[in-house]
Structure formats: C-alpha cells, structure tokens
Enzyme design. Structure first.
Site, PDB file in Angstrom:
ATOM      1  N   THR A   1      11.737  11.395   3.825  1.00 48.48           N
ATOM      2  CA  THR A   1      10.997  10.566   2.888  1.00 48.48           C
ATOM      3  C   THR A   1       9.657  10.159   3.477  1.00 48.48           C
ATOM      4  O   THR A   1       9.289  10.578   4.581  1.00 48.48           O
ATOM      5  CB  THR A   1      11.878   9.388   2.383  1.00 48.48           C
ATOM      6  OG1 THR A   1      11.156   8.699   1.381  1.00 48.48           O
ATOM      7  CG2 THR A   1      12.236   8.427   3.496  1.00 48.48           C
TER       8      THR A   1
ATOM      9  N   LYS B   1       6.867  13.913   4.451  1.00 45.63           N
ATOM     10  CA  LYS B   1       7.220  15.062   3.617  1.00 45.63           C
ATOM     11  C   LYS B   1       6.345  16.286   3.901  1.00 45.63           C
ATOM     12  O   LYS B   1       6.790  17.405   3.673  1.00 45.63           O
ATOM     13  CB  LYS B   1       7.140  14.677   2.133  1.00 45.63           C
ATOM     14  CG  LYS B   1       8.261  13.756   1.705  1.00 45.63           C
ATOM     15  CD  LYS B   1       8.245  13.490   0.211  1.00 45.63           C
ATOM     16  CE  LYS B   1       9.369  12.553  -0.181  1.00 45.63           C
ATOM     17  NZ  LYS B   1       9.460  12.344  -1.622  1.00 45.63           N
TER      18      LYS B   1
ATOM     19  N   GLY C   1      -1.444  10.718 -11.909  1.00 40.73           N
ATOM     20  CA  GLY C   1      -1.448  10.734 -10.455  1.00 40.73           C
ATOM     21  C   GLY C   1      -1.702  12.142  -9.952  1.00 40.73           C
ATOM     22  O   GLY C   1      -1.494  13.126 -10.673  1.00 40.73           O
ATOM     23  N   ALA C   2      -2.151  12.219  -8.682  1.00 41.81           N
ATOM     24  CA  ALA C   2      -2.437  13.536  -8.100  1.00 41.81           C
ATOM     25  C   ALA C   2      -1.997  13.577  -6.638  1.00 41.81           C
ATOM     26  O   ALA C   2      -2.519  14.355  -5.845  1.00 41.81           O
ATOM     27  CB  ALA C   2      -3.931  13.842  -8.220  1.00 41.81           C
TER      28      ALA C   2
ATOM     29  N   ALA D   1       3.923  13.297  -5.131  1.00 42.64           N
ATOM     30  CA  ALA D   1       4.921  13.293  -6.214  1.00 42.64           C
ATOM     31  C   ALA D   1       4.383  14.046  -7.428  1.00 42.64           C
ATOM     32  O   ALA D   1       5.125  14.763  -8.110  1.00 42.64           O
ATOM     33  CB  ALA D   1       5.276  11.856  -6.585  1.00 42.64           C
TER      34      ALA D   1
ATOM     35  N   ASN E   1      -6.013  11.294 -12.972  1.00 39.81           N
ATOM     36  CA  ASN E   1      -5.978  10.537 -11.718  1.00 39.81           C
ATOM     37  C   ASN E   1      -7.176   9.621 -11.599  1.00 39.81           C
ATOM     38  O   ASN E   1      -8.251   9.896 -12.121  1.00 39.81           O
ATOM     39  CB  ASN E   1      -5.939  11.501 -10.528  1.00 39.81           C
ATOM     40  CG  ASN E   1      -5.510  10.789  -9.252  1.00 39.81           C
ATOM     41  OD1 ASN E   1      -4.558   9.995  -9.275  1.00 39.81           O
ATOM     42  ND2 ASN E   1      -6.201  11.036  -8.151  1.00 39.81           N
TER      43      ASN E   1
ATOM     44  N   TYR F   1      11.804   3.849  -9.411  1.00 33.90           N
ATOM     45  CA  TYR F   1      13.159   3.379  -9.738  1.00 33.90           C
ATOM     46  C   TYR F   1      13.368   1.906  -9.421  1.00 33.90           C
ATOM     47  O   TYR F   1      14.371   1.314  -9.823  1.00 33.90           O
ATOM     48  CB  TYR F   1      14.238   4.265  -9.082  1.00 33.90           C
ATOM     49  CG  TYR F   1      14.355   4.161  -7.591  1.00 33.90           C
ATOM     50  CD1 TYR F   1      13.656   5.046  -6.777  1.00 33.90           C
ATOM     51  CD2 TYR F   1      15.183   3.222  -6.991  1.00 33.90           C
ATOM     52  CE1 TYR F   1      13.762   4.980  -5.407  1.00 33.90           C
ATOM     53  CE2 TYR F   1      15.298   3.146  -5.622  1.00 33.90           C
ATOM     54  CZ  TYR F   1      14.578   4.031  -4.827  1.00 33.90           C
ATOM     55  OH  TYR F   1      14.697   3.961  -3.462  1.00 33.90           O
TER      56      TYR F   1
HETATM   57  P1  ATR Z   1       2.920  10.112  -3.343  1.00 32.00           P
HETATM   58  O1  ATR Z   1       3.220  11.144  -2.287  1.00 32.00           O
HETATM   59  O2  ATR Z   1       4.007   9.081  -3.469  1.00 32.00           O
HETATM   60  O3  ATR Z   1       2.545  10.696  -4.656  1.00 32.00           O
HETATM   61  P2  ATR Z   1       0.185   9.710  -2.542  1.00 32.00           P
HETATM   62  O4  ATR Z   1       0.086  11.141  -2.191  1.00 32.00           O
HETATM   63  O5  ATR Z   1      -0.385   8.696  -1.595  1.00 32.00           O
HETATM   64  O6  ATR Z   1       1.685   9.260  -2.779  1.00 32.00           O
HETATM   65  O7  ATR Z   1      -0.489   9.505  -3.998  1.00 32.00           O
HETATM   66  C1  ATR Z   1      -0.610   8.267  -4.582  1.00 32.00           C
HETATM   67  C2  ATR Z   1      -1.092   8.435  -6.017  1.00 32.00           C
HETATM   68  O8  ATR Z   1      -1.054   7.163  -6.637  1.00 32.00           O
HETATM   69  C3  ATR Z   1      -2.526   8.934  -6.126  1.00 32.00           C
HETATM   70  O9  ATR Z   1      -2.644   9.705  -7.279  1.00 32.00           O
HETATM   71  C4  ATR Z   1      -3.305   7.612  -6.261  1.00 32.00           C
HETATM   72  O10 ATR Z   1      -4.564   7.729  -6.887  1.00 32.00           O
HETATM   73  P3  ATR Z   1      -5.882   8.086  -6.013  1.00 32.00           P
HETATM   74  O11 ATR Z   1      -5.809   9.555  -5.739  1.00 32.00           O
HETATM   75  O12 ATR Z   1      -7.012   7.702  -6.898  1.00 32.00           O
HETATM   76  O13 ATR Z   1      -5.781   7.247  -4.784  1.00 32.00           O
HETATM   77  C5  ATR Z   1      -2.355   6.853  -7.157  1.00 32.00           C
HETATM   78  N1  ATR Z   1      -2.558   5.428  -7.159  1.00 32.00           N
HETATM   79  C6  ATR Z   1      -2.291   4.578  -6.160  1.00 32.00           C
HETATM   80  N2  ATR Z   1      -2.592   3.312  -6.534  1.00 32.00           N
HETATM   81  C7  ATR Z   1      -3.044   3.367  -7.813  1.00 32.00           C
HETATM   82  C8  ATR Z   1      -3.490   2.391  -8.765  1.00 32.00           C
HETATM   83  N3  ATR Z   1      -3.529   1.106  -8.453  1.00 32.00           N
HETATM   84  N4  ATR Z   1      -3.861   2.827  -9.982  1.00 32.00           N
HETATM   85  C9  ATR Z   1      -3.815   4.127 -10.291  1.00 32.00           C
HETATM   86  N5  ATR Z   1      -3.408   5.095  -9.437  1.00 32.00           N
HETATM   87  C10 ATR Z   1      -3.025   4.718  -8.221  1.00 32.00           C
END
Ligand code: ATR
Length: 486
Positions: A286, A290, A353-354, A357, A376, A444
């Site tokens: 986790t 990853k 998101g990008a 996940a 995103n 979750y």
């Molecule tokens: P994970 O592996 O869990 O997906 P990550 O790779 O750090 O975690 O990605 C986090 C995602 O959450 C990204 O898409 C991030 O957007 P940015 O690329 O702009 O950073 C998004 N994210 C985090 N906080 C956010 C917020 N407050 N509002 C919208 N998107 C958010």
C-alpha cells in the site's frame, strides 16, 4: 509453543484480578508490574499467585527501564526479596543486576529467572551478543528493543532466528513500537518463549502492544506453528488497515494455515531481505510503495507495467516474486455488479484525478471498452495519463462542467479529496448533478463522502469504496492461497 503473557498494569490487585478474568481464555501467563501498583497494595503482592491459577511473572521495573519505581534500588531489591516467597512462577531481574540473594531465593522457591534488558532508542547492533547469558543460574534471556526502521526490524528478526537455531537458552525477544509489531504476532516463528500483550480496555502503555483479544481473534496466535504460511501488508502507515481483518478471517473460514501481519515499512529493500529470512509468501503493498516495489520483484505483469503501480506481490513455486495489481479488478467488479453488465462498451466515463488510483481505473475501464475522459486539478497530469491510454483530458473546474455532463454514464472519483483530512472537500463541487449519473467514489472511509451525499441528494445512483477494498482483497486472497475467499 510461544506463550501469551498479559501485562497487568492496573494500580490495584483487585483490578488486576478482574483483568485476568476478562482475558482468561486468551492468555497463558501474566506479568504483575508491581512498580505500577499503588503503595497501599504492596502488602498484598506476595498473595497474588495464590489468587489466580495463571502463572505469574513478578516484575518491578525502575524508571530507566521504562518503569515507574521511584524509590531506592535497595528498597526495590528488598521488596522483590519479600514478594518472591509468594510462589511466583517467574521473576524478572535486569541483566546487569547483581542479586545473589534474590537468585538464591528464586532457586529455593522454584521461580524461574528472566534476565532482561531494555532499549527504548533502537536495536543495538550487537543484539546477538547482548542476548547471551554467562552467569551460573538457568535463566530465560529477555531483550525488549525499539526498532525505528525496517533495517532495525531485520536485525531483530535475524538475531531471533540465530538464537533459535543455536537453541541453548530459552529467550524472549521482541520489538516495541509500530515497526516492532510483527514480532508480537510472530513470536513462535522467531523462537521467542512468549509474547507480551495487554488488556484491550486498559492499555499497558507499552508501545506497539497487541491486545490479548486481537492476538487470538484476529491473528489466531495459538494456531501459528513452524509450518504456518506468513503473508503481510507493507506500507506507511499500515496500522489502520482493514486488510488483516479480511485476510485472517478468510484463513479461519477456509481452514488455511496462514497468518496475515502488518509490517510498517520505510525501505522496501529491507522488507524484501526480511521476507527471505522469514520466508514470507506474499504481500499486499500500500501507499507509498506501490511503484517502488516493482523493480524489487522478478516478474511484474502487464497491468503493473502499464499502470506503473503494484498492490500485490507473491512468490511462484521457485520462490521468485511476481507482482500484479488487484486494485483494477477490485475497482471494476463492484461497478459491473452495480451496473448489472459485463462490458462498458458505449459507456462514457469520467475519471476524477490523475494519480496512481486513477491510472488503475483508466487501465481497467479501457480494457472493458469504456470511452474515458480524465479530469484533474493539474491539467498537465490529466493530459499525460490520457495521452498514454488514448482518452480525453480536462481540468477539474467549472469550465469543464459540460464535459463532465457528456461523460456521465459513470463518474469515478479517485482522488483523496473527500477522505480525512480533506473530508469537507467535494472535488465536483462545481458540477450540478441531473440525477441520471452513476457516481462511484473509491474512498471507503468515510462510508459516505460529501460528493456521494450531494449526488445521492440529486437522485443519482451512488457506490462507495468499501466493496472495492473487499474485492481487491478477495482477488489477492485467491492469489495468496489458491482458494476462493469465503
Ligand atoms: P493516489 O496514488 O492515491 O491516486 P496520488 O498519485 O498522489 O495518489 O494522486 C492524488 C490525486 O488526487 C491527484 O490527481 C491530485 O490532483 P493533482 O494532480 O492536481 O495534485 C488529486 N487531489 C489531491 N487533493 C485534491 C484536492 N483537494 N482537490 C482535487 N484533487 C485533489
């Protein structure tokens, strides 16, 4: 078999007896921490062994060893000398303590001596040497150390296995704190004479203790033997993970001789070395490892190579590490069940998101034929992901409302916006739901995010992330054990 010792930390004899009663079925020994008793209880200590049928360790811990004894050392030895006559099964005497009179008394009263040392700062490099006892009397050697890293935990487990192989003296060796937690569960594997635990309602204050109840009911400690297969979850943090509950329950229901243990990890390289020592069979991986885990495995599969993330590693029959990603199946299976379909051809899907996940989601959705748009906050990241998987990319703001509308057969939310500490954030706050959208938030905890609430209020069909967690665990379970989860 390693015994389970409950540490008694209540201030009165009466309360400690009640604690024993509550935990009786889960424990083999108790340790009476006399340094934590109220002073008016001291005259009752010698009677204690006669008040319970459970063997008792007599301990009086001074401040420098993590205890609360604040009188003189002479008084401590005198008190132990008086109490020991009461029929204690064991007495804990520090390794550097010269106490021939106490030793003599212990010998007469057939009390086994535990010679202990504590280190609250780390794991000494010469741990193996420190665990040797060259005094005359027959003793159990005890070391309680505080691993601060995966490397420290490696040293600790390596030492235990060497002592076990040498086999000339019973020993207790355990790691405190979150890094040390696995040593509490795997005492039998490590050759430790016992493991310490606490009462769930009255935590002992010893960092990283497991409750007697959890040791038995979650980790089925008493079933762990030389042959028991070890599976784990690695990450940072891992202590909140629900996976140990899901996997260990599956082992019990399916009568599989395996245990699933959380390993807090800082450097996965050290964890992989440890996995060879303990012959660990498989691991869930986790956040934040990853991606980092992939080059440490021998055979990453196609999904892992394309997503660039693995949440599952397991050994093949030659002991080589395979890596895969069950987050994809975990994400898709509940969605397909929810939509009552087995294909997403003709579905226009928004992925919010990008990050990692989102990559897993896009990979899985693409395989099922969905038409995808990635939204995103940072547009360049959406474009990068969309470019790799040949889909559309938009910024996550009001200017994209029409595009969300267009890709709204299903909206999948993959960011951490919605889970603590961002629980007050709705990443689609700018968008007005028509009520026709299906909204799937993979968070979750909480069970209902702000986004899910708003979508639900607008009449949308809404799916939360707990089933995804379960499904990815079931797929892992099958890979780890060869049988279906039940
Ligand atoms: P994970 O592996 O869990 O997906 P990550 O790779 O750090 O975690 O990605 C986090 C995602 O959450 C990204 O898409 C991030 O957007 P940015 O690329 O702009 O950073 C998004 N994210 C985090 N906080 C956010 C917020 N407050 N509002 C919208 N998107 C958010």
């Amino acid at each position: 078999m390693a015994k389970i010792c409950l540490v008694l930390t209540a201030p009165s004899i009466k309360e400690n007896l009640e604690i024993i009663k509550r935990n009786r079925e889960y424990i083999d020994i108790v340790e009476l921490r006399t340094d934590l008793l109220d002073r008016d209880q001291y005259n009752l200590v010698s009677q204690f062994p006669t008040l319970t049928e459970v063997p008792v360790i007599l301990t009086c811990r001074k401040m420098e060893d993590g205890g609360k004894w604040d009188s003189s050392e002479k008084k401590r030895l005198d008190s132990l000398g008086q109490w020991i006559d009461g029929g204690f099964s064991y007495v804990d005497l520090e390794m550097d303590l010269y106490a021939p009179v106490l030793e003599e008394k212990a010998l007469i009263s057939k009390t086994l001596i535990i010679r202990s040392f504590h280190n609250f700062k780390g794991v000494p490099v010469n741990l193996f040497e420190k665990m040797q006892w060259d005094g005359d009397s027959q003793v159990i050697v005890k070391g309680a150390v505080y691993p601060q890293s995966s490397e420290d935990l490696y040293t600790l487990i390596d030492t235990a296995l060497k002592l076990k192989e040498k086999g000339d003296c019973p020993f207790i060796l355990l790691g405190m704190g979150d890094f040390g937690f696995p040593t509490r569960i795997l005492a039998e594997k490590m050759g430790s004479y016992l493991t310490f635990c606490s009462d769930s309602a009255a935590p002992s204050g010893a960092p990283g203790h497991c409750s007697a109840e959890d040791l038995n009911l979650i980790y089925h400690f008493r079933d762990i033997s030389e042959n028991t297969v070890i599976n784990t979850i690695i990450g940072n943090p891992v202590s909140q993970s629900k996976s140990p509950h899901i996997h260990n329950e599956g082992y019990i229901n399916n009568q599989i001789d395996a245990v699933y243990v959380p390993f807090l990890t800082d450097f996965p390289q050290w964890y992989m070395k440890m996995s060879d020592l303990l012959q660990i069979n498989a691991s869930s991986v986790t956040i934040p490892f990853k991606s980092e885990i992939i080059p440490l495995t021998d055979f990453p599969d196609k999904a892992v190579r394309q997503i660039g993330a693995s949440n599952t590693i397991y050994r093949n029959s030659e002991g080589k590490w395979l890596s895969t990603n069950t987050d994809t199946k975990g994400l898709i299976i509940p969605l397909l069940k929810f939509l009552k379909t087995d294909s997403l051809k003709g579905f226009k899907v928004s992925v919010i998101g990008a990050g990692g996940a989102a990559r897993a989601a896009v990979f899985a959705l693409k395989e099922l034929g969905a038409d995808i748009a990635v939204f995103n906050r940072t547009l360049s990241k959406a474009e990068e992901l969309a470019g790799e998987f040949d889909c559309a990319a938009y910024s996550l703001d009001k200017s994209s409302s029409d595009k969300v509308k267009e890709f709204s057969s299903v909206i999948i939310q993959t960011t951490n916006a919605g889970m603590p500490p961002l629980e007050k954030i709705n990443p689609l706050g700018f968008y007005s739901f028509s009520g026709d959208e299906v909204v799937y938030d993979i968070i979750y905890k909480p069970a209902e995010t702000l986004l899910m609430r708003k979508a639900g209020e607008a009449g949308c069909r809404v799916l939360g992330g707990y089933t995804m967690l379960q499904e990815q665990a079931y797929v892992q379970f099958k890979l780890f054990t060869g049988v279906d989860y039940k």
